[in-house]
Design a protein around this motif. Sequence first.
Motif, short mmCIF file in Angstrom:
data_model
loop_
_atom_site.label_atom_id
_atom_site.label_comp_id
_atom_site.label_asym_id
_atom_site.label_seq_id
_atom_site.Cartn_x
_atom_site.Cartn_y
_atom_site.Cartn_z
N ARG A 1 0.84 -1.19 0.00
CA ARG A 1 0.00 0.00 0.00
C ARG A 1 0.88 1.24 0.00
O ARG A 1 1.19 1.81 1.05
CB ARG A 1 -0.92 0.00 1.22
N ALA A 2 1.26 1.65 -1.19
CA ALA A 2 2.10 2.83 -1.35
C ALA A 2 2.04 3.26 -2.80
O ALA A 2 1.78 2.42 -3.68
CB ALA A 2 3.55 2.55 -0.93
N PRO A 3 2.26 4.55 -3.09
CA PRO A 3 2.34 4.98 -4.49
C PRO A 3 3.43 4.20 -5.22
O PRO A 3 4.50 3.94 -4.67
CB PRO A 3 2.70 6.47 -4.37
N LEU A 4 3.16 3.83 -6.46
CA LEU A 4 4.05 2.96 -7.23
C LEU A 4 4.45 3.66 -8.54
O LEU A 4 3.60 4.16 -9.26
CB LEU A 4 3.34 1.65 -7.55
N SER A 5 5.75 3.67 -8.82
CA SER A 5 6.26 4.22 -10.08
C SER A 5 6.93 3.11 -10.88
O SER A 5 7.77 2.39 -10.35
CB SER A 5 7.27 5.34 -9.83
N VAL A 6 6.54 2.99 -12.15
CA VAL A 6 7.12 1.99 -13.04
C VAL A 6 8.24 2.66 -13.83
O VAL A 6 8.04 3.68 -14.47
CB VAL A 6 6.05 1.43 -13.99
N VAL A 7 9.42 2.05 -13.79
CA VAL A 7 10.58 2.58 -14.48
C VAL A 7 10.84 1.68 -15.68
O VAL A 7 11.31 0.56 -15.54
CB VAL A 7 11.80 2.64 -13.53
N GLN A 8 10.52 2.19 -16.86
CA GLN A 8 10.45 1.33 -18.05
C GLN A 8 11.82 1.09 -18.69
O GLN A 8 12.69 1.95 -18.65
CB GLN A 8 9.50 1.98 -19.07
N ASP A 9 11.97 -0.05 -19.31
CA ASP A 9 13.25 -0.53 -19.83
C ASP A 9 13.52 -0.02 -21.24
O ASP A 9 13.36 -0.75 -22.22
CB ASP A 9 13.24 -2.05 -19.79
N VAL A 10 13.90 1.26 -21.34
CA VAL A 10 14.31 1.86 -22.60
C VAL A 10 15.68 2.46 -22.40
O VAL A 10 15.86 3.38 -21.61
CB VAL A 10 13.31 2.94 -23.08
N TRP A 11 16.69 1.97 -23.12
CA TRP A 11 18.08 2.29 -22.81
C TRP A 11 18.51 3.65 -23.35
O TRP A 11 18.17 4.03 -24.45
CB TRP A 11 19.00 1.22 -23.39
N LEU A 12 19.30 4.33 -22.51
CA LEU A 12 20.04 5.53 -22.91
C LEU A 12 21.43 5.43 -22.31
O LEU A 12 21.59 5.05 -21.17
CB LEU A 12 19.36 6.80 -22.39
N GLU A 13 22.44 5.75 -23.10
CA GLU A 13 23.82 5.69 -22.62
C GLU A 13 24.30 7.08 -22.24
O GLU A 13 23.73 8.08 -22.65
CB GLU A 13 24.74 5.12 -23.72
#
Length: 322
Positions: A292-304
């Motif tokens: 029970r907490a706010p959730l952030s999805v960190v998406q797998d798109v690469w940057l170097e």
Amino acid sequence: MCVGRNGRARRVIILHSLKSLLGLRAVLVTGKGGVGKTTVSAALARAAAATGKRVLCTEMYSDAEQGSPLAAALGVPELGDQPVEIAPGIRAAVLSPSLGHHKFLRDVLPMKLLGDAAMRSAAIRRFFSAAPTFPEMGVLYRLLDLVRDKRRDGTFEHELIIVDLPATGHALALAQIPESLLKVIPTGAVADAVREGLAFLRDPEQTGAVVVTLPENLPVSEAIELTHAIHTHQIPLAHVFVNRVPYDPFGPGERELLARVLDGKPPVLGARSLDRIDRARDALARLTREVRAPLSVVQDVWLEGPRLAEEVASLFSMERFA
């Protein structure tokens, strides 16, 4: 966006607002090693500073041989005991137990000179460093000292303090060890300092824990256990970041069609990616059910590139802090 030890960033899809973090005085960032919590800490600092906040970004103990992960994420050679400005609105420092012990002695002894003299004693310094619970108490008292620090106009010197904790469990040590200490020393100056520290850590208006994890079964299990332990020790859970979530381009109908096409066929190129997408979906569903907490999805798109924290911060600022 995804952040991690490999120095890469990926694009972010945020499910819940991060604005609530801006109202806190301290954000404790924790999680299993290698999940990207240090870059999240640095990025949050930069994003908060971009809104006009005076931010202090800190870490606990640093291994001199391996260097400072937070310093690397912030793009500076090293961090010291005293806050140093590294960018407009951002200072950085190490939470030094010895400075916390020194401040404590100066506060409780009748004269500041006595506190200074006590910390010059090699025996006392060794005792504070070696005695169980006292290093953590030094860190906690140093954090309180920085939280209380004010400018000449009466406003806080550091409006938001971000603490990059070294590994799973250290967030709990800041509360668990002082609790144990109170059982041994229930009264006096030490007990008063402990109670002040615990009150600060447990105040949802001032402090929040941020848990960073990965969309895999074991890291999610560890993250869920960590959130339960944080709750047990009454530290407010402010946010959860799920890092390295693979991009899912398929709708429900398309995914069912792929499953039928691939059923019974030999392994084909891309099958592993589909399996990873499925595991990530299951992990997110499990976190949504059990945390029970706010959730952030960190998406797998690469940057170097070396501007990892800056890129992450710009996405935070653009999407949620603006």
